[in-house]
Design a protein around this motif. Sequence first.
Motif, PDB file in Angstrom:
ATOM      1  N   GLY A   1       0.819  -1.210   0.000  1.00  7.32           N
ATOM      2  CA  GLY A   1       0.000   0.000   0.000  1.00  7.32           C
ATOM      3  C   GLY A   1       0.855   1.263   0.000  1.00  7.32           C
ATOM      4  O   GLY A   1       2.038   1.241  -0.385  1.00  7.32           O
ATOM      5  N   PHE A   2       0.219   2.375   0.489  1.00  7.15           N
ATOM      6  CA  PHE A   2       0.888   3.671   0.504  1.00  7.15           C
ATOM      7  C   PHE A   2       1.641   3.840   1.817  1.00  7.15           C
ATOM      8  O   PHE A   2       1.070   3.672   2.898  1.00  7.15           O
ATOM      9  N   ASN A   3       2.912   4.222   1.732  1.00  9.81           N
ATOM     10  CA  ASN A   3       3.762   4.412   2.903  1.00  9.81           C
ATOM     11  C   ASN A   3       4.555   5.711   2.732  1.00  9.81           C
ATOM     12  O   ASN A   3       4.941   6.086   1.604  1.00  9.81           O
ATOM     13  N   LEU A   4       4.806   6.376   3.895  1.00 11.24           N
ATOM     14  CA  LEU A   4       5.571   7.609   3.916  1.00 11.24           C
ATOM     15  C   LEU A   4       6.867   7.415   4.676  1.00 11.24           C
ATOM     16  O   LEU A   4       6.903   6.730   5.701  1.00 11.24           O
ATOM     17  N   ILE A   5       7.893   8.010   4.168  1.00 17.86           N
ATOM     18  CA  ILE A   5       9.204   7.947   4.800  1.00 17.86           C
ATOM     19  C   ILE A   5       9.728   9.377   4.931  1.00 17.86           C
ATOM     20  O   ILE A   5       9.162  10.331   4.359  1.00 17.86           O
TER      21      ILE A   5
END
Length: 337
Positions: free
Chosen positions: A49-53
């Motif tokens: 899915g969508f992930n932020l770093i």
Amino acid sequence: MVEDLLGAIIGAGCAGLVYLAMAARVVKQYERGVLFRLGRVAGDVRPPGFNLIIPFVDRLQKVNMQIVTLPIPAQEGITRDNVTVRVDAVVYFRVVDAVSALVKVEDYKFAVSQMAQTSLRSIIGKSDLDDLLSNREKLNQGLELMIDSPAVGWGVQVDRVEIKDVSLPDTMKRSMARQAEADRERRARIINADAEYQASKKLAEAAQQMADTPAALQLRLLQTVMAVSAEKNSTLVLPIPVELLHFLERGNQPAAPGGDGDGERRLERGSGQAAAGGAGTERLLDAEAPTAPGDDAPPRVDPDAPQITPDSGTAPAPETDDARPAAPVGDRELRSG
């Protein structure tokens, strides 16, 4: 003033969009993400899915969790029975621990490939040629166990290992072909001999049955004649009675020892009335006088018949009154009186 504020808002929005673009990461369904923050693993594995770093601080590395098909190059080795072969195989594996696959081994695909090649050579050296050709399931299980043992620590699970092909030298192929041909010929001869044995037993029973019932042989002869006459050919069949065959068999038996088989030719010459001067009669007799073996008795000779002497080859003349010696005078007078 308003324009400056509007410009600042637009600039902040653009910076936010750039930051979002740099921080956003999308993990696919068949992948897992491992987050490295300042070089260290941070947190759990990121799900699909969508992930932020954090840009410039975090680095998200994706690991494929699908089953990987890895062909093993053909390996040449010597079997336990000293036969040179070339064997190639294929390995099916997948990653079960993404962190271990990235941290504990530099390149897990290359590591699995090298381990598979080494294990395949080891299996070749421990196995016989017959096992490589006919007992591949057992070898596949052993090869899978040898590859899977070190791969578990790398976060890799080997699902299946298959030996694809076993290449043999041409001389070995010819030898195996001759061996297989000889084995098939041996089985064919055994089957043929067994059939002959069973047929001989049945023929012996049939002969015994025909011996008990002589008419059965005559019926068999008629059946054979019918079978031959059914075909459209120019074969001439002359049935011979079975009794005639038995008669010929008795005639071919050796005869009992008898005489010498040579007839004696005897010439008999006799005179009917020697005193009356009648003419003699000659008779030529050809007779076979069989004698028992070992019988040395001379043939019977008629004392009244004249015999042929070997010196003259003719019979002696009969005695007449003229040839007889003259009687004394006294005797002659007595006879006349």
